[in-house]
Structure formats: C-alpha cells, structure tokens
Scaffold this active site. Structure first.
Site, PDB file in Angstrom:
ATOM      1  N   GLY A  56       7.062   8.743   2.442  1.00  0.00           N
ATOM      2  CA  GLY A  56       5.677   8.675   2.888  1.00  0.00           C
ATOM      3  C   GLY A  56       5.555   9.277   4.270  1.00  0.00           C
ATOM      4  O   GLY A  56       6.562   9.502   4.953  1.00  0.00           O
ATOM      5  N   ALA A  64       3.927   9.300   8.295  1.00  0.00           N
ATOM      6  CA  ALA A  64       3.848   8.320   9.369  1.00  0.00           C
ATOM      7  C   ALA A  64       2.691   7.360   9.078  1.00  0.00           C
ATOM      8  O   ALA A  64       1.617   7.794   8.684  1.00  0.00           O
ATOM      9  CB  ALA A  64       3.608   9.029  10.697  1.00  0.00           C
ATOM     10  N   SER A 107       2.000   5.444   6.721  1.00  0.00           N
ATOM     11  CA  SER A 107       1.453   5.602   5.368  1.00  0.00           C
ATOM     12  C   SER A 107       1.506   4.309   4.582  1.00  0.00           C
ATOM     13  O   SER A 107       0.993   4.222   3.465  1.00  0.00           O
ATOM     14  CB  SER A 107       2.256   6.659   4.611  1.00  0.00           C
ATOM     15  OG  SER A 107       3.604   6.226   4.454  1.00  0.00           O
ATOM     16  N   SER A 119       6.763   1.352   4.329  1.00  0.00           N
ATOM     17  CA  SER A 119       7.619   0.181   4.564  1.00  0.00           C
ATOM     18  C   SER A 119       7.025  -1.063   3.915  1.00  0.00           C
ATOM     19  O   SER A 119       7.739  -1.842   3.277  1.00  0.00           O
ATOM     20  CB  SER A 119       7.794  -0.072   6.068  1.00  0.00           C
ATOM     21  OG  SER A 119       8.423   1.032   6.682  1.00  0.00           O
ATOM     22  N   HIS A 154       9.906  -7.524  14.649  1.00  0.00           N
ATOM     23  CA  HIS A 154       9.836  -7.196  13.222  1.00  0.00           C
ATOM     24  C   HIS A 154      10.582  -8.224  12.388  1.00  0.00           C
ATOM     25  O   HIS A 154      10.130  -8.620  11.316  1.00  0.00           O
ATOM     26  CB  HIS A 154      10.436  -5.806  12.962  1.00  0.00           C
ATOM     27  CG  HIS A 154       9.522  -4.682  13.343  1.00  0.00           C
ATOM     28  ND1 HIS A 154       9.924  -3.379  13.395  1.00  0.00           N
ATOM     29  CD2 HIS A 154       8.210  -4.689  13.682  1.00  0.00           C
ATOM     30  CE1 HIS A 154       8.903  -2.615  13.753  1.00  0.00           C
ATOM     31  NE2 HIS A 154       7.858  -3.394  13.939  1.00  0.00           N
ATOM     32  N   ARG A 162       8.952 -10.675   9.411  1.00  0.00           N
ATOM     33  CA  ARG A 162       9.368 -10.728   8.011  1.00  0.00           C
ATOM     34  C   ARG A 162       9.582 -12.148   7.529  1.00  0.00           C
ATOM     35  O   ARG A 162       9.482 -12.437   6.337  1.00  0.00           O
ATOM     36  CB  ARG A 162      10.665  -9.922   7.811  1.00  0.00           C
ATOM     37  CG  ARG A 162      10.457  -8.439   7.677  1.00  0.00           C
ATOM     38  CD  ARG A 162      11.722  -7.753   7.247  1.00  0.00           C
ATOM     39  NE  ARG A 162      12.794  -7.867   8.223  1.00  0.00           N
ATOM     40  CZ  ARG A 162      12.971  -7.046   9.254  1.00  0.00           C
ATOM     41  NH1 ARG A 162      12.143  -6.047   9.471  1.00  0.00           N
ATOM     42  NH2 ARG A 162      13.982  -7.207  10.080  1.00  0.00           N
TER      43      ARG A 162
END
Lengths: 171, 171, 171
Positions: free
Chosen positions: A8, A10, A12, A15, A53, A57
């Site tokens: 994909g 940037a 997009s 992830s 991050h 998660r």
C-alpha cells in the site's frame, strides 16, 4: 501455513488492514499474536514511538524487534503463531544503509515466508509509482523494494493492495 | 490485431509480463517476436546494457531500436508480428529532452497502435501516484505520460496494471 | 444520497470520469450540476485558468469556489444537487499552507459527505505511492491526504481508483 503480502502507499491503511486480518485469524485459530517491528530505536523519539504503538495494540500482542535479522526472527517463531511484520520497507532501508547484502537477505526472507508454519502478513510500501527520484539512494531503494515485492508476491499465497483503507486482492 | 497497454511502477515486473505474454502468443500464432527498445545508446554503459538485454532475450527475438521514431518503426512492421515496445516512458523522455512536438508524436503512436495488424504490447511506467515533483521537467514529463496513457488506454483493446509482478486487468 | 470518492494519479482522467458520471446522473435525475473548485485564484494566470475551465464545462454547470470553506459550501447545497468537488488535494494543500486545523476540517468534510442529500463526487489525487519525499511539507501533505482518503473511503458509498482514464471500483 499462509503467507500474505500487503502492499500500500503511505497512510493507506495497510498496517491496520494486516493487523485486523491477523486478529480475526487468531480469534478463530487461537494462535499467539506476534507483531514484528522493523523500525530502529535509534533515538528517544523512536523509542517513545515504538513503545506507544506497542501500548496501542494492547496486551493481546507480543512485540518483537527485527530491524535487521528479520529472516532469523521469523524462523524462530513456532507453528500456529499469527504474525504481522510492519514493515518490509524499513527493514530494506536499514539493510541498505548498513551496507548489508540486500539480495541475499531478501532471498532468505522469501524462503522463510514460503515455508512459514503459521499465518503471516508482510506489510510493505509500494513506492514505484512516482517519477524517478533525484537522488541515487532513493532510486536504489525503489529498485530493491520492487525486486523484493516481486519475489515475495511470487512465493506467497496471497497479495493485497490497499488503497484508502480498502483492500484489492491481487493474488 | 490486438494492442495492449501494460502499465506498472518501477521494478514492477511489467516488462517480464509483456515479454511472457508475447512469447506465449507467438508460440501459438507462429509470428515473429520483435522487441522495440527506446533507450538511447548515448554512452558505452548504455550500449553494453542494451546488448546484454538483447542476449538475455535469446535468439527468438529480433531487436529494433526506436528512441525517437517509434510510430514509423511500428508502421513498418508486418502483419502477424508479435511486438513488445519497452518502454514508452523512455521514448517520451527522449522526445521531451530533444524538444520534439510531444502531442503530435503521441497522436501518431495512438493511431499506429489502434490500427496495428499484429499483436502489440506497449510497456510504460505509471508515474502519477506520487507527490508533485519539485522540478518543472519532472512535472512536464509526468503530465505528458498521463496524457499519453489516457489516449492509448482509450484506443487499445487491453490495459493491464502490473503490481509486484501480478497483472490487474483494467480493460 | 450517494457520495463517491474518486482517486487517481496526476493526469489520470479522474476529473473527466467524475464529471461524466455526474452529467449522466443529472440527465436522469434532473438535478442541478454544481462544480465546486478548490483552486485559489491568487494570480492572473489562475483566474484565467479557472475561467477557462468554467467555459469548457459549458452552461449546464454552476461553478462555486471553495478554496477553504468546502464543508460549509457543501452543507449549503440543496437536496437533488449533482455535485463534483475538484479537487480535495488542492483544498488540503490550501488548509495546510494557511495553518488551518486540518484534522478538524477533514472531520467536518467527512460528516458533510456522509450525510449529503444529493449525488456527490469528491475527486482527489492519490499521492502515496512514491518514495518518501525529501521535504517535510510534502511528507506532511502526503500523510494528511492519506488520512483524509481513508476516512472518506470509510464514510462514503462508493470509491473508484482511476488509472489511465479507466475506473477500478474499490468499494
């Protein structure tokens, strides 16, 4: 037993797409969720970002760092693990900047992905749709990324292109 | 009787896709395989590179060079020829740098492709999916490439977008 | 009652696609054709260009200018209007350069699009498929565009990617 390549642009949503797919898979398979991050924690900002991050998660995910030794890290995972690698672009960039032998490392990654005994999502930026970059390093990176994507796309079971958060199944 | 436009990013596998499609076609039709290259042999490195590519393709292929006169070269081929042009991006770049009238030349290429009495694959880089380039020449090139692709896509029978070696049929 | 996001590269034919779709819709619905342009008429050349585009579209279209206040302009349109916004990329660029709060404005646009009581085509450049841009402003713009596209793609009924004038329906 299934390896996916998720390409994909940037921002997009590639992830998020891979993460959601892995979570759905783990819910039914009961496998352990593993996030393999390739960013290097080379300064405080990156340490903080990687840590944030990880917190985002949540506790369901085990996080491993693999800025260079991605093939070895993947080879060390166990059957049934549900794995997202985010992202190949940074890993490739790390290899190039460190002067590693990219073709050999890429070949090892392709081999590990093809024989992976769990569910694997490899996330990467598609970077080849702009004009030729001015600087030589960017051109080298773009060429290596294109070659890696072709080899992986050939080896894995599924390839998805993500545009504006929407998946387009290519294979 | 069939003209194809094959678009793809850098190192996307678009040339290999077109070459394989042409070889498969020639196997059944018995037509002559013709590779029309548009790179200019302006120095020893390029001469060597064009020569190496020619050797890689093997003896089944006849190679023609058309850095500028692509419409004329195509018009001179005979019915039944199985032709790959690799690539339109370099041809367009040659025309722009030489100050030629791009719109007129593009119009001639579209006409020849639309009336081509053989099987034709036109390979080109899709370059419009990045941010606006800093320099004016790159912007001009990007605009001309986009216009040419639109005109060709409208005129030919088949258009394929290649991503990571995988074809996505657009028309 | 239908909002569409039309993404495409530079000179991909995305505006022509949206305009033709809107005209076909208006022919059957009888709604008023409205073109909302986001370019700023900051010099004589732009004034002339905007004026020429308006003449090219012909008398069937009403043209509104919304370099900044796009959500308000859309909110002021009436049920049954058939609207093209061309393009979100320039609007976003205007907001960033003027130091506006992009996330808030993007949120307002998403809300208006989701509740729009007419037929709406939002045209935007997909800019995330190149290598990371050298300059920080271009990176910021690319990130904001990607985020906006994801939010809109999630909210609207239809998303189309245009390549070489050919539509690929993503949603």
């Amino acid at each position: 037993m299934t390896a996916h390549l998720v390409l994909g642009g940037a921002r997009s949503g590639k992830s998020a797409f891979a993460q959601a797919a892995a979570e759905a898979h783990a819910t039914s398979s009961g496998g352990r969720l593993v996030m393999v991050v390739t960013a290097q924690a080379f300064d405080d900002e990156m340490v903080e970002r990687i840590s944030r991050h990880r917190a985002d998660r949540g506790e369901a995910w085990t996080t491993l760092e693999a800025p260079f030794d991605l093939p070895d890290i993947l080879a060390g995972l166990v059957a049934g693990d549900v794995v997202v690698v985010d992202c190949l672009t940074l890993w490739l960039s790390n290899l190039i900047l460190a002067g590693r032998d990219v073709a050999t490392e890429a070949g090892r990654l392709v081999d590990v992905a093809a024989g992976f005994e769990g569910a694997l999502w490899l996330v990467s930026n598609e970077v080849g749709f702009g004009v030729v970059p001015d600087n030589a390093l960017a051109r080298r990176f773009r060429d290596e990324a294109g070659r890696l994507h072709q080899r992986l796309a050939h080896a894995v079971e599924a390839v998805t292109l993500v545009v504006a958060g929407l998946p387009l199944r290519m294979k």
